[in-house]
Design a protein around this motif. Structure first.
Motif, short mmCIF file in Angstrom:
data_model
loop_
_atom_site.label_atom_id
_atom_site.label_comp_id
_atom_site.label_asym_id
_atom_site.label_seq_id
_atom_site.Cartn_x
_atom_site.Cartn_y
_atom_site.Cartn_z
N MET A 60 16.67 136.89 72.38
CA MET A 60 17.50 136.00 73.19
C MET A 60 18.97 136.35 72.96
N LEU A 61 19.68 136.51 74.06
CA LEU A 61 21.09 136.86 74.01
C LEU A 61 21.91 135.75 74.62
N VAL A 62 23.11 135.56 74.07
CA VAL A 62 24.03 134.59 74.69
C VAL A 62 24.49 135.15 76.01
N GLY A 63 24.36 134.36 77.04
CA GLY A 63 24.78 134.82 78.37
C GLY A 63 24.48 133.81 79.44
N THR B 263 14.47 126.65 81.76
CA THR B 263 14.42 126.36 83.19
C THR B 263 14.57 127.62 84.02
N HIS B 264 13.99 127.58 85.23
CA HIS B 264 14.21 128.61 86.23
C HIS B 264 15.08 128.09 87.37
N GLN B 265 15.47 126.81 87.28
CA GLN B 265 16.16 126.17 88.39
C GLN B 265 17.64 126.55 88.38
N TYR B 266 17.98 127.56 89.16
CA TYR B 266 19.36 128.03 89.23
C TYR B 266 20.26 126.96 89.85
N GLU B 267 19.74 126.22 90.79
CA GLU B 267 20.50 125.15 91.45
C GLU B 267 20.87 124.07 90.42
N PHE B 268 19.94 123.77 89.50
CA PHE B 268 20.19 122.79 88.45
C PHE B 268 21.39 123.21 87.60
N LEU B 269 21.47 124.49 87.28
CA LEU B 269 22.55 124.98 86.44
C LEU B 269 23.90 124.81 87.12
N LYS B 270 23.92 124.99 88.43
CA LYS B 270 25.17 124.79 89.15
C LYS B 270 25.57 123.31 89.15
N LEU B 271 24.58 122.42 89.32
CA LEU B 271 24.86 120.99 89.30
C LEU B 271 25.36 120.55 87.92
N LEU B 272 24.80 121.14 86.90
CA LEU B 272 25.17 120.78 85.53
C LEU B 272 26.64 121.12 85.26
N ASN B 273 27.12 122.18 85.85
CA ASN B 273 28.51 122.58 85.67
C ASN B 273 29.50 121.57 86.23
N LEU B 274 29.00 120.68 87.10
CA LEU B 274 29.88 119.68 87.69
C LEU B 274 30.24 118.58 86.70
N ASP B 275 29.44 118.45 85.64
CA ASP B 275 29.72 117.44 84.61
C ASP B 275 30.58 118.10 83.54
N HIS B 276 31.87 117.80 83.57
CA HIS B 276 32.82 118.46 82.66
C HIS B 276 32.74 117.92 81.23
N ASN B 277 31.95 116.84 81.02
CA ASN B 277 31.80 116.30 79.67
C ASN B 277 30.78 117.07 78.85
N ILE B 278 30.04 117.94 79.52
CA ILE B 278 28.95 118.66 78.86
C ILE B 278 29.36 120.10 78.59
N GLU B 279 29.19 120.49 77.33
CA GLU B 279 29.45 121.87 76.95
C GLU B 279 28.14 122.50 76.52
N ALA B 280 27.58 123.31 77.39
CA ALA B 280 26.25 123.88 77.13
C ALA B 280 26.36 125.28 76.55
N LEU B 281 25.36 125.64 75.74
CA LEU B 281 25.21 126.99 75.24
C LEU B 281 24.07 127.63 76.02
N PHE B 282 24.29 128.83 76.57
CA PHE B 282 23.30 129.49 77.40
C PHE B 282 22.72 130.73 76.69
N LEU B 283 21.41 130.81 76.71
CA LEU B 283 20.71 131.99 76.23
C LEU B 283 19.83 132.54 77.34
N ARG B 284 19.60 133.84 77.28
CA ARG B 284 18.65 134.43 78.22
C ARG B 284 17.97 135.62 77.55
N PRO B 285 16.71 135.88 77.89
CA PRO B 285 15.98 136.99 77.28
C PRO B 285 16.61 138.33 77.62
#
Length: 496
Positions: free
Chosen positions: A467-470, A433-455
């Motif tokens: 791909m690096l963890v970040g 995704t490129h949706q930075y706003e989506f990532l902020k909204l996702l952080n509001l759900d404390h039941n979800i533990e996401a792993l983030f990668l970026r080039p």
């Protein structure tokens, strides 16, 4: 490649399966596995989209695949032999419909005779030093069921049937017009073929009784024909069932060797410098140097960039960051590896440990399509609704720039709610995704533990495709791409 019989009927991909095939770029892989062979394509597609759901099944098939790598010429020869066997047996089979028992006996006996001939040729592969239990058990069973003594018996029975004139086979005619051959219930045990021999072997050796019918006595001739059908009905059932058993056996053998041949073909197309491994099933994820197979086939001997992924329990993976950094390439690599894993294939990686998924679904952004009668956003929502209707807690959903057809705020709201719902329903999601706003909204759900990668992005703007963890950044560095193409261009030309 399987302990149980496999479904060999042709597959017609569903709309969701067709999307997976296209989104993951599987066409080049399929072409390398099958070439111009339409049957091989069907077999590979059928196996890809019929995932195995247990660790033991996968490991069993992997052993057959590994053995095939060391016996590539034998696999090709067996496939060609079986294909020829099926074609010849059915070319010689009389396919006209008839209610005559004599007709069915002779027609099926001719088919069995062909099968017995080619079984002898198949047996010569039994001493080729197979390493896997799969092939060892297969040839041991053949040696047991079709021992020289049993083969002699079967050939004698079939030869006796075929030697009689006028499609006639002498049987004892009882007072109720049935035969002396007991029509016991037919079963599909591994030695059912030889049971036919045991039940009828003695009858063609018995003393035959004959009688004459007066010339031009049509009524008597018609009656004899009718009585003969009664007498031969039990024999016809056994002969037809035996022919069907051979049909099923060779259909299975053709299907399974076709898939193994396809895997061997793919391995031979990949550079020897590219690592491959057989995946292992585990709740924990541990991936080293995973490569996109389609990209690797395109690059030839030049190794594609491999990527790593380690996580104790993967429920949500978000890949975001620099444009043209390899995000979609990695997303496809994960999907390809999962399909290859659940079909018993190798994957192009140094190490691949992952959980099993009973279904893989893709939701990729689509380019403009003039044939659509609805808007792009509505189309995206309809495709997602189709996925939601069929996913299970063991499914994997791959999303690539989903809901980017609307503005960032609305797209982010939709993405956040759908992904939260999927993950909270224990469905694994990997999303680009490129949706930075989506990532902020996702952080509001404390039941979800996401792993983030970026080039990885070098200081000069170059991409390494690693791909690096970040955590996500607010920019996708689109200016890097602009500068790559327009750096030092005259201003007047840019204005043009």
């Amino acid at each position: 490649m399987s302990r149980d019989k496999l479904e060999t009927a042709k597959i017609q991909l569903s709309q969701l399966q067709q999307s997976v095939f296209e989104d993951l770029g599987l066409s080049p892989i399929l072409n390398e596995m099958s070439g111009d062979n339409v049957y091989l394509k069907q077999v590979v597609l059928k196996t890809w989209f019929t995932p195995m759901l247990s660790k033991s099944e996968i490991e069993y098939r992997q052993e057959a695949v590994a053995d095939s790598f060391t016996h590539q010429s034998e696999i090709n020869e067996i496939y060609q032999l079986v294909t020829q066997t099926v074609r010849r047996a059915r070319e010689d089979y009389w396919t006209l419909s008839s209610g005559s028992a004599s007709y069915r006996v002779i027609s099926s006996a001719r088919k069995i005779k062909n099968y017995l001939k080619y079984l002898n040729e198949l047996m010569r592969f039994s001493n080729r030093h197979w390493n896997s239990k799969n092939f060892q058990d297969f040839f041991n069973n053949l040696d047991n069921v079709f021992s020289p003594a049993k083969m002699t018996d079967m050939n004698n029975v079939i030869d006796a049937i075929l030697a009689e004139n006028n499609q006639s086979y002498y049987v004892k005619l009882l007072d109720d017009f049935s035969s002396g051959i007991k029509d016991s219930e037919y079963n599909l045990k591994k030695d059912s073929v030889t049971k036919m021999v045991d039940s009828i072997r003695d009858h063609y050796e018995k003393k035959k009784s004959k009688f004459s019918v007066a010339e031009r006595d049509d009524n008597s001739l018609n009656a004899i024909t009718e009585y003969e059908n009664f007498a031969k009905s039990a024999l016809a059932i056994k002969i037809v069932n035996t022919a069907n058993e051979f049909d099923n056996f060779f259909d299975q053998l053709k299907f399974q060797t076709a898939f193994l041949l396809g895997v061997v073909n793919l391995r031979s197309r990949l550079s020897k410098y590219v690592p491959i491994t057989f995946p292992k099933v585990s709740d924990k994820t541990h991936i080293q140097e995973l490569r996109n197979v389609t990209l690797q086939l395109h690059l030839g001997d030049k190794p594609a960039v491999g990527n790593d992924l380690t996580n104790s329990y993967l429920s949500l993976l978000i890949i975001s960051g620099a444009n043209q950094g390899g995000k979609t390439t990695m997303l496809r690599a994960i999907g390809q590896a999962q399909i290859m894993m659940t079909s018993g294939m190798f994957v192009v990686a140094k190490k691949y440990v992952s959980a099993l998924h009973d279904g893989i679904y893709t939701h990729f952004k689509r380019e403009e399509d003039s044939s659509l009668k609805i808007g792009k956003l509505e189309n995206e929502l309809k495709r997602m609704a189709m996925i939601v209707d069929v996913v299970t807690p063991s499914s994997l959903v791959l999303m690539n720039e989903s809901f980017s057809s609307t503005n960032e705020y609305e797209g982010s709201q939709i993405s956040a709610q759908i992904i939260s719902g999927l993950v909270n329903s224990h469905i694994t999601v990997v999303a680009v995704t490129h949706q930075y706003e989506f990532l902020k909204l996702l952080n509001l759900d404390h039941n979800i533990e996401a792993l983030f990668l970026r080039p990885e992005r070098k200081s000069n703007g170059n991409r390494s495709y690693k791909m690096l963890v970040g955590l996500p950044t607010k920019t996708s560095f689109g200016l890097d791409i602009f500068n790559k193409f327009f750096h030092d261009k005259p201003t007047s030309k840019l204005n043009t």
